[in-house]
Enzyme design. Structure first.
Site, PDB file in Angstrom:
ATOM      1  N   TYR A 141       0.890  -1.077  -0.166  1.00  0.00           N
ATOM      2  CA  TYR A 141       0.100   0.072  -0.275  1.00  0.00           C
ATOM      3  C   TYR A 141       0.849   1.232   0.124  1.00  0.00           C
ATOM      4  O   TYR A 141       0.506   2.551  -0.431  1.00  0.00           O
ATOM      5  CB  TYR A 141      -0.936   0.116   1.176  1.00  0.00           C
ATOM      6  N   LYS A 188       4.075 -15.039   2.327  1.00  0.00           N
ATOM      7  CA  LYS A 188       4.130 -15.810   0.835  1.00  0.00           C
ATOM      8  C   LYS A 188       5.408 -16.175   0.434  1.00  0.00           C
ATOM      9  O   LYS A 188       5.763 -15.603  -0.560  1.00  0.00           O
ATOM     10  CB  LYS A 188       3.096 -15.017  -0.090  1.00  0.00           C
ATOM     11  N   ASP A 220      -2.447 -18.226   1.323  1.00  0.00           N
ATOM     12  CA  ASP A 220      -3.661 -18.949   0.741  1.00  0.00           C
ATOM     13  C   ASP A 220      -4.059 -20.080   1.362  1.00  0.00           C
ATOM     14  O   ASP A 220      -5.313 -20.130   1.902  1.00  0.00           O
ATOM     15  CB  ASP A 220      -3.134 -19.184  -0.692  1.00  0.00           C
ATOM     16  N   ASP A 244      -4.948  -6.991   6.104  1.00  0.00           N
ATOM     17  CA  ASP A 244      -6.122  -6.368   5.935  1.00  0.00           C
ATOM     18  C   ASP A 244      -7.344  -7.281   5.578  1.00  0.00           C
ATOM     19  O   ASP A 244      -8.215  -7.326   6.055  1.00  0.00           O
ATOM     20  CB  ASP A 244      -5.764  -5.297   4.631  1.00  0.00           C
ATOM     21  N   ASP A 248     -10.418  -8.846   7.839  1.00  0.00           N
ATOM     22  CA  ASP A 248     -11.811  -8.827   7.426  1.00  0.00           C
ATOM     23  C   ASP A 248     -12.404 -10.126   7.407  1.00  0.00           C
ATOM     24  O   ASP A 248     -13.862 -10.198   7.637  1.00  0.00           O
ATOM     25  CB  ASP A 248     -11.980  -7.795   6.057  1.00  0.00           C
TER      26      ASP A 248
END
Ligand code: NAD
Length: 356
Positions: A141, A188, A220, A244, A248
């Site tokens: 980000y 990852k 994943d 993030d 959620d």
């Protein structure tokens, strides 16, 4: 103790839930003989209207001088034009940067009395108590980005330095030490160089926390595992984007967005505390918003900025008790069942505290 707490009620339901957070803080002060000075300041859409600035200088100065900052929520349809010069969310991003907040803590508490509300089987949900620690100021980000002129190519860059990973890993490890002693770090590392650095840095810092059991997971597979056996996990550490998304995803376990608190912390004691939900313009002004995410955020404020662990636990216990008594705001009430108001919920928690 004496503490100076800045309240930023914000927009929409922000002021409604902030009033109940303040009620609970005042109840904690009365109970423990503390002196909390609560001061409200404009921020977000209302500050754009009144000061042409989502984070007016006087608000920022008050936040910098405070022991802790509580935010309701900012934003709403009136200020949602993405091309607008001034946007409420910018005030929040600037505030986080100005206060040097790099770790976002998002607990996902699952109350036994609410397990029926989540879409997972109740037996999977009992005993779930997660704490996400998300890196807040780095990663994709904030990396170099480019949208090329012809619009056919664009890129965002995922960059982490060892120092950035180490400091947020320390926050997560310390949190795990005070809880069930388990940390799951998500990355990852099989594909991304930045995530191999992430794993190395977490492993290095973790070597000084022999009492914390650390595991590493690929994002994943972890996203699936989190829904399959959420009770297995304690503290979950992730970079900005993965944190993030995963936090959620896990929010669904708590039964309503209105239940979830958060804290953003830096290297000192000061922090920014806010419910996870937004300004909910669809229900604003009706007095029906669930203030529990806001109230549980005050428990985080007491714990992390004021180091009042016993009081934080009392607030959490009071929330659990009123839920166990059957108190439900509209977002939690089964269809056709009566619901209580924002104020009634805040009053019930404060009354429980007073009787504690
Ligand atoms: P939202 O969280 O405001 O609302 C999503 C849904 O959840 C709505 O149906 C709402 O009624 C419900 N809801 C949210 N909080 C609730 C509560 N406490 N009690 C009962 N129901 C609740 O998300 P949104 O609709 O995507 O965003 C609305 C505005 O809030 C936008 O302007 C957005 O930019 C802003 N926002 C601000 C923050 C923040 O201040 N940190 C965070 C997210 C969104």
């Amino acid at each position: 103790m004496q503490a100076n707490i800045v309240l930023l009620p914000g927009d929409g339901i922000g002021p409604e839930v902030t009033a109940e957070a303040a009620r609970v803080l005042n109840a904690v002060a009365d109970l423990g003989g503390h002196e909390f000075q609560l001061e409200s300041h404009p921020m977000g859409g209302n500050a754009i209207d009144d000061f042409r600035n989502p984070l007016p200088p006087a608000t920022l100065a008050a936040c910098k001088a405070a022991d802790a900052v509580f935010l309701g929520a900012v934003g709403g349809p009136k200020w949602s034009d993405p091309t607008a010069e001034l946007r409420p969310e910018q005030g929040l991003l600037d505030l986080r940067a100005e206060l040097g907040l790099f770790a976002n803590l998002r607990p996902v508490p699952v109350f036994d009395s609410l397990v029926e509300l989540a879409p997972l089987k109740p037996e999977l949900l009992r005993g779930v108590d997660l704490l996400f620690v998300r890196e807040l100021t780095g990663g994709i980000y904030f990396g170099p980005r480019q949208e090329q002129g012809d619009g056919d190519v664009a890129y965002d860059t995922l960059v982490y330095s060892t120092a950035e990973v180490e400091r947020v890993a320390r926050v997560a490890l310390r949190a795990a030490r005070g809880r069930r002693g388990k940390l799951a770090s998500v990355d990852k590392a099989n594909v991304l160089a930045s995530m191999r650095l992430w794993r190395r840095a977490v492993t290095e810092v973790a070597s000084a926390y022999a009492d914390v059991e650390v595991s590493h997971h690929l994002v994943d597979a972890f996203a699936m595992q989190l829904m399959r056996s959420p009770a297995e996990y304690d503290v979950i550490l992730a970079g900005n984007m993965f944190g993030d998304i995963l936090s959620d995803e896990a929010a669904i376990l708590a039964g309503s967005l209105g239940m979830l608190p958060s804290a953003s912390l830096g290297s000192g004691r000061q922090g920014l505390y806010e419910p996870v939900h937004g300004s909910a313009p669809d229900i604003a002004g009706r007095g029906i918003a669930n203030p529990i995410g806001a109230i549980l955020s005050t428990a985080m404020l007491l714990r992390h900025s004021l180091h009042l662990e016993a009081e934080a636990g009392q607030v959490e216990a009071a929330v659990a008790a009123v839920l166990a008594d059957g108190l439900r705001t509209a977002d939690l009430a089964p269809p056709g069942q009566p619901a209580v108001s924002t104020k009634e919920t805040g009053r019930a928690v404060a009354a429980r505290l007073a009787g504690a």
